[in-house]
Design a protein around this motif. Structure first.
Motif, PDB file in Angstrom:
ATOM      1  N   ALA A  91      -7.643  -1.604  -5.213  1.00  0.00           N
ATOM      2  CA  ALA A  91      -6.354  -1.185  -6.084  1.00  0.00           C
ATOM      3  C   ALA A  91      -4.985  -1.651  -5.345  1.00  0.00           C
ATOM      4  O   ALA A  91      -4.080  -1.934  -6.246  1.00  0.00           O
ATOM      5  CB  ALA A  91      -6.545   0.334  -5.600  1.00  0.00           C
ATOM      6  N   VAL A  92      -4.848  -1.906  -4.091  1.00  0.00           N
ATOM      7  CA  VAL A  92      -3.719  -2.467  -3.564  1.00  0.00           C
ATOM      8  C   VAL A  92      -3.415  -3.866  -4.161  1.00  0.00           C
ATOM      9  O   VAL A  92      -2.287  -4.305  -4.670  1.00  0.00           O
ATOM     10  CB  VAL A  92      -3.748  -2.379  -2.069  1.00  0.00           C
ATOM     11  N   LEU A  93      -4.413  -4.677  -4.144  1.00  0.00           N
ATOM     12  CA  LEU A  93      -4.278  -5.940  -4.748  1.00  0.00           C
ATOM     13  C   LEU A  93      -3.928  -5.962  -6.228  1.00  0.00           C
ATOM     14  O   LEU A  93      -3.159  -6.860  -6.565  1.00  0.00           O
ATOM     15  CB  LEU A  93      -5.367  -6.743  -4.218  1.00  0.00           C
ATOM     16  N   ASP A  94      -4.615  -5.403  -6.863  1.00  0.00           N
ATOM     17  CA  ASP A  94      -4.246  -5.081  -8.346  1.00  0.00           C
ATOM     18  C   ASP A  94      -2.805  -4.695  -8.734  1.00  0.00           C
ATOM     19  O   ASP A  94      -2.081  -5.311  -9.435  1.00  0.00           O
ATOM     20  CB  ASP A  94      -5.209  -4.315  -8.927  1.00  0.00           C
ATOM     21  N   TRP A  95      -2.600  -3.828  -7.879  1.00  0.00           N
ATOM     22  CA  TRP A  95      -1.105  -3.289  -8.108  1.00  0.00           C
ATOM     23  C   TRP A  95      -0.037  -4.310  -7.961  1.00  0.00           C
ATOM     24  O   TRP A  95       1.037  -4.658  -8.250  1.00  0.00           O
ATOM     25  CB  TRP A  95      -0.837  -2.090  -7.177  1.00  0.00           C
ATOM     26  N   ALA A  96      -0.225  -5.208  -6.624  1.00  0.00           N
ATOM     27  CA  ALA A  96       0.558  -6.200  -6.318  1.00  0.00           C
ATOM     28  C   ALA A  96       0.632  -7.463  -7.332  1.00  0.00           C
ATOM     29  O   ALA A  96       1.635  -7.967  -7.743  1.00  0.00           O
ATOM     30  CB  ALA A  96      -0.004  -6.850  -5.020  1.00  0.00           C
ATOM     31  N   ASP A 142      -2.512 -14.006  -9.453  1.00  0.00           N
ATOM     32  CA  ASP A 142      -3.670 -13.672 -10.066  1.00  0.00           C
ATOM     33  C   ASP A 142      -4.424 -12.353  -9.336  1.00  0.00           C
ATOM     34  O   ASP A 142      -4.040 -12.115  -8.246  1.00  0.00           O
ATOM     35  CB  ASP A 142      -4.607 -14.840 -10.173  1.00  0.00           C
ATOM     36  N   ARG A 143      -5.447 -11.921 -10.098  1.00  0.00           N
ATOM     37  CA  ARG A 143      -6.253 -10.679  -9.682  1.00  0.00           C
ATOM     38  C   ARG A 143      -7.274 -11.282  -8.571  1.00  0.00           C
ATOM     39  O   ARG A 143      -7.601 -12.422  -8.494  1.00  0.00           O
ATOM     40  CB  ARG A 143      -7.042  -9.855 -10.699  1.00  0.00           C
ATOM     41  N   VAL A 144      -7.760 -10.267  -7.737  1.00  0.00           N
ATOM     42  CA  VAL A 144      -8.633 -10.641  -6.770  1.00  0.00           C
ATOM     43  C   VAL A 144      -9.909  -9.791  -7.168  1.00  0.00           C
ATOM     44  O   VAL A 144      -9.903  -8.602  -7.141  1.00  0.00           O
ATOM     45  CB  VAL A 144      -8.293 -10.352  -5.278  1.00  0.00           C
ATOM     46  N   LEU A 145     -11.051 -10.430  -7.499  1.00  0.00           N
ATOM     47  CA  LEU A 145     -12.316  -9.610  -7.952  1.00  0.00           C
ATOM     48  C   LEU A 145     -13.021  -9.288  -6.674  1.00  0.00           C
ATOM     49  O   LEU A 145     -13.745 -10.152  -6.324  1.00  0.00           O
ATOM     50  CB  LEU A 145     -13.001 -10.536  -8.954  1.00  0.00           C
ATOM     51  N   LEU A 146     -12.806  -8.130  -6.129  1.00  0.00           N
ATOM     52  CA  LEU A 146     -13.438  -7.827  -4.823  1.00  0.00           C
ATOM     53  C   LEU A 146     -14.803  -7.644  -4.891  1.00  0.00           C
ATOM     54  O   LEU A 146     -15.448  -7.640  -3.685  1.00  0.00           O
ATOM     55  CB  LEU A 146     -12.637  -6.623  -4.152  1.00  0.00           C
ATOM     56  N   ALA A 201       0.666  -1.299   0.022  1.00  0.00           N
ATOM     57  CA  ALA A 201       0.015  -0.030  -0.042  1.00  0.00           C
ATOM     58  C   ALA A 201       0.897   1.412  -0.011  1.00  0.00           C
ATOM     59  O   ALA A 201       0.572   2.465  -0.682  1.00  0.00           O
ATOM     60  CB  ALA A 201      -0.901  -0.024   1.103  1.00  0.00           C
ATOM     61  N   ALA A 202       1.817   1.061   0.882  1.00  0.00           N
ATOM     62  CA  ALA A 202       3.200   2.376   1.020  1.00  0.00           C
ATOM     63  C   ALA A 202       3.593   2.414  -0.592  1.00  0.00           C
ATOM     64  O   ALA A 202       3.872   3.862  -1.021  1.00  0.00           O
ATOM     65  CB  ALA A 202       3.779   2.020   1.947  1.00  0.00           C
ATOM     66  N   LYS A 203       4.070   1.586  -1.247  1.00  0.00           N
ATOM     67  CA  LYS A 203       4.618   1.644  -2.598  1.00  0.00           C
ATOM     68  C   LYS A 203       3.514   2.216  -3.546  1.00  0.00           C
ATOM     69  O   LYS A 203       3.879   3.081  -4.485  1.00  0.00           O
ATOM     70  CB  LYS A 203       4.938   0.368  -2.936  1.00  0.00           C
ATOM     71  N   LEU A 204       2.263   1.866  -3.531  1.00  0.00           N
ATOM     72  CA  LEU A 204       1.255   2.177  -4.422  1.00  0.00           C
ATOM     73  C   LEU A 204       0.940   3.644  -4.000  1.00  0.00           C
ATOM     74  O   LEU A 204       0.995   4.585  -5.092  1.00  0.00           O
ATOM     75  CB  LEU A 204      -0.011   1.559  -4.108  1.00  0.00           C
ATOM     76  N   ILE A 205       0.804   4.142  -3.016  1.00  0.00           N
ATOM     77  CA  ILE A 205       0.605   5.512  -2.641  1.00  0.00           C
ATOM     78  C   ILE A 205       1.758   6.269  -3.087  1.00  0.00           C
ATOM     79  O   ILE A 205       1.588   7.336  -3.871  1.00  0.00           O
ATOM     80  CB  ILE A 205       0.422   5.669  -1.173  1.00  0.00           C
ATOM     81  N   ASP A 206       2.867   5.937  -3.017  1.00  0.00           N
ATOM     82  CA  ASP A 206       4.115   6.730  -3.036  1.00  0.00           C
ATOM     83  C   ASP A 206       4.120   6.816  -4.880  1.00  0.00           C
ATOM     84  O   ASP A 206       4.656   7.834  -5.375  1.00  0.00           O
ATOM     85  CB  ASP A 206       5.475   5.870  -2.649  1.00  0.00           C
ATOM     86  N   GLU A 207       3.828   5.803  -5.537  1.00  0.00           N
ATOM     87  CA  GLU A 207       4.008   5.687  -7.023  1.00  0.00           C
ATOM     88  C   GLU A 207       2.876   6.401  -7.389  1.00  0.00           C
ATOM     89  O   GLU A 207       3.203   7.119  -8.534  1.00  0.00           O
ATOM     90  CB  GLU A 207       3.612   4.364  -7.513  1.00  0.00           C
ATOM     91  N   ASN A 208       1.856   6.740  -6.900  1.00  0.00           N
ATOM     92  CA  ASN A 208       0.717   7.650  -7.430  1.00  0.00           C
ATOM     93  C   ASN A 208       0.758   8.958  -6.869  1.00  0.00           C
ATOM     94  O   ASN A 208      -0.127   9.756  -7.446  1.00  0.00           O
ATOM     95  CB  ASN A 208      -0.716   6.962  -7.090  1.00  0.00           C
ATOM     96  N   ARG A 209       1.528   9.314  -6.004  1.00  0.00           N
ATOM     97  CA  ARG A 209       1.550  10.568  -5.436  1.00  0.00           C
ATOM     98  C   ARG A 209       1.440  11.672  -6.114  1.00  0.00           C
ATOM     99  O   ARG A 209       0.935  12.837  -6.204  1.00  0.00           O
ATOM    100  CB  ARG A 209       2.642  10.626  -4.291  1.00  0.00           C
TER     101      ARG A 209
END
Length: 404
Positions: free
Chosen positions: A168-173, A181-185, A99-107
């Motif tokens: 969004a975090v799981l998709d990014w992972a 695989d993806r998780v269809l939430l 989650a921290a990496k995703l936020i940093d990448e999109n900041r």
């Protein structure tokens, strides 16, 4: 005899033109436009073709590249994802780290620091206590459901926002190779009770956030930003604004007359009346900025890419999505919602009468008797109102009252 190879160390050194040079067995030499050279393994997995980088020619020899390519092909034959395996070798992170990496990448792509703070605050409050320390590849829809259960009925809007952010975090992972695989939430909500359905209004920006939003909107200058700013300053509908042409403006008297045929009414009328809009100082200044966008083939204020056609409403909606303009419940603001922003500002932050605000919006008065006696356009009083709204939007005035 061994397999003849198209590439040799000499031909690799001699390759200068940009493009790809096949060596066989899925290995390619890639030469970029700048002359940089690298190795690529092209594989097909689950019916989809993918390119996997194997390193720079300056670091990886032809022999090593062939060996690495054989390893990649072996992993694919074994049903493995080479990229995921590469990431796994480096260790699988937990949900909090991803989650921290995703936020940093999109900041950088988010319009302001508040959005990143809201993202992190939501996860810290509702998600990290249960999932923060779990490895990202172990998390299932059932785990997400457990997180949502506590707030699904009590805070439905927040719960939907939490579900979107977990997804969004799981998709990014998954895209980074940390999950196979993806998780269809959406499936996580199937076991949850039905949320109460309320009346859905057009998502609108809270008026308290308008000055900050306007400053962001004016941070750069293009035709779509000018169109959205003009829509806000005049409190008009997008169809009226995007169809506006220069012949409708009386610049000497600072008035814009919207033709009746372009005005949407609650009840369809055979002959709707035109609506006169007094232009505030910022709207007049904006018309001056629009002069550079004038064309010889169109009298439109806001011309689109197609000759003689205006910008589309979708252009404004896309601009809002890019700017991440959201209300306090996290829903995306839309162009029409700014009329609600204006109306709420009048009610909450001023002492202007309701009738004046309704007249400014072009709404018919609910009482037929009241409407019959009130035949005035209230242009002078509406001019004061729109000037006050202009001052508020510019951050120079907050609470105002109608002058005598």
């Amino acid at each position: 005899m061994g397999r003849p190879n198209r590439l040799t160390p000499a031909s690799v050194r001699a390759a200068k033109s940009a493009g790809r040079y096949a060596d066989g067995e899925c290995l390619f030499l890639n030469v970029s436009k700048t002359g940089a050279k690298s190795w690529v393994a092209r594989i097909t997995r689950n019916g989809k073709q993918r390119d996997i980088g194997l390193g720079s020619v300056s670091l990886v020899t032809l022999a090593k590249a062939r060996e690495a390519c054989r390893d990649v092909r072996a992993q694919v034959k074994a049903g493995l994802d080479p990229i995921a395996e590469r990431k796994r070798a480096a260790g699988v992170p937990n949900f909090r780290t991803v989650a921290a990496k995703l936020i940093d990448e999109n900041r950088k792509s988010w319009s302001n620091a508040k959005h990143a703070a809201q993202w992190l605050s939501t996860l810290e409050t509702y998600v990290f206590p249960k999932l923060g320390d779990r490895q990202i590849d172990e998390i299932t829809p059932a785990d997400a459901k457990d997180v949502l259960m506590d707030i699904w009925l009590e805070k439905p809007e927040t719960a939907r926002r939490v579900r979107q952010r977990i997804g969004a975090v799981l998709d990014w992972a998954h895209t980074e190779g940390y999950r196979p695989d993806r998780v269809l939430l959406p499936t996580a909500g199937k076991g949850l009770p039905r949320q109460p359905q309320g009346v859905r209004h057009q998502p609108a920006l809270p008026y308290s956030k308008l000055p900050e939003f306007m400053a962001d909107l004016r941070s750069s200058d293009n035709i779509s930003r000018l169109a959205l700013e003009f829509l806000i300053l005049t409190a008009r509908r997008s169809g009226e604004v995007l169809g506006a042409n220069w012949a409708e403006f009386d610049l000497d008297n600072q008035l814009w007359t919207v033709p009746g045929e372009r005005i949407k009414t609650e009840k369809r009328k055979a002959d709707p009346k035109p609506h006169t809009v007094p232009l505030c100082p910022s709207a007049m200044a904006l018309l001056g900025r629009l002069q550079k966008y004038k064309t010889n083939h169109s009298d439109l204020l806001f011309s689109g890419l197609k000759r003689g056609q205006p910008l589309s409403d979708g252009t404004l909606a896309k601009l809002l999505r890019v700017m991440e303009a959201k209300d306090e419940q996290g829903r995306q603001a839309v162009p029409h919602g700014f009329r609600s922003t204006f109306r709420t500002w009048v009610s909450d932050a001023t002492s202007y009468p309701r009738e004046l605000a309704e007249k400014a919006l072009g709404h018919a008065l609910p009482s037929h008797v009241e409407a019959a006696y009130d035949r005035s356009d209230m242009v002078n009083k509406r001019r004061q109102l729109m000037a006050a709204y202009d001052s508020f939007a510019n951050g120079t005035n907050g609470v105002v009252a109608l002058a005598g």
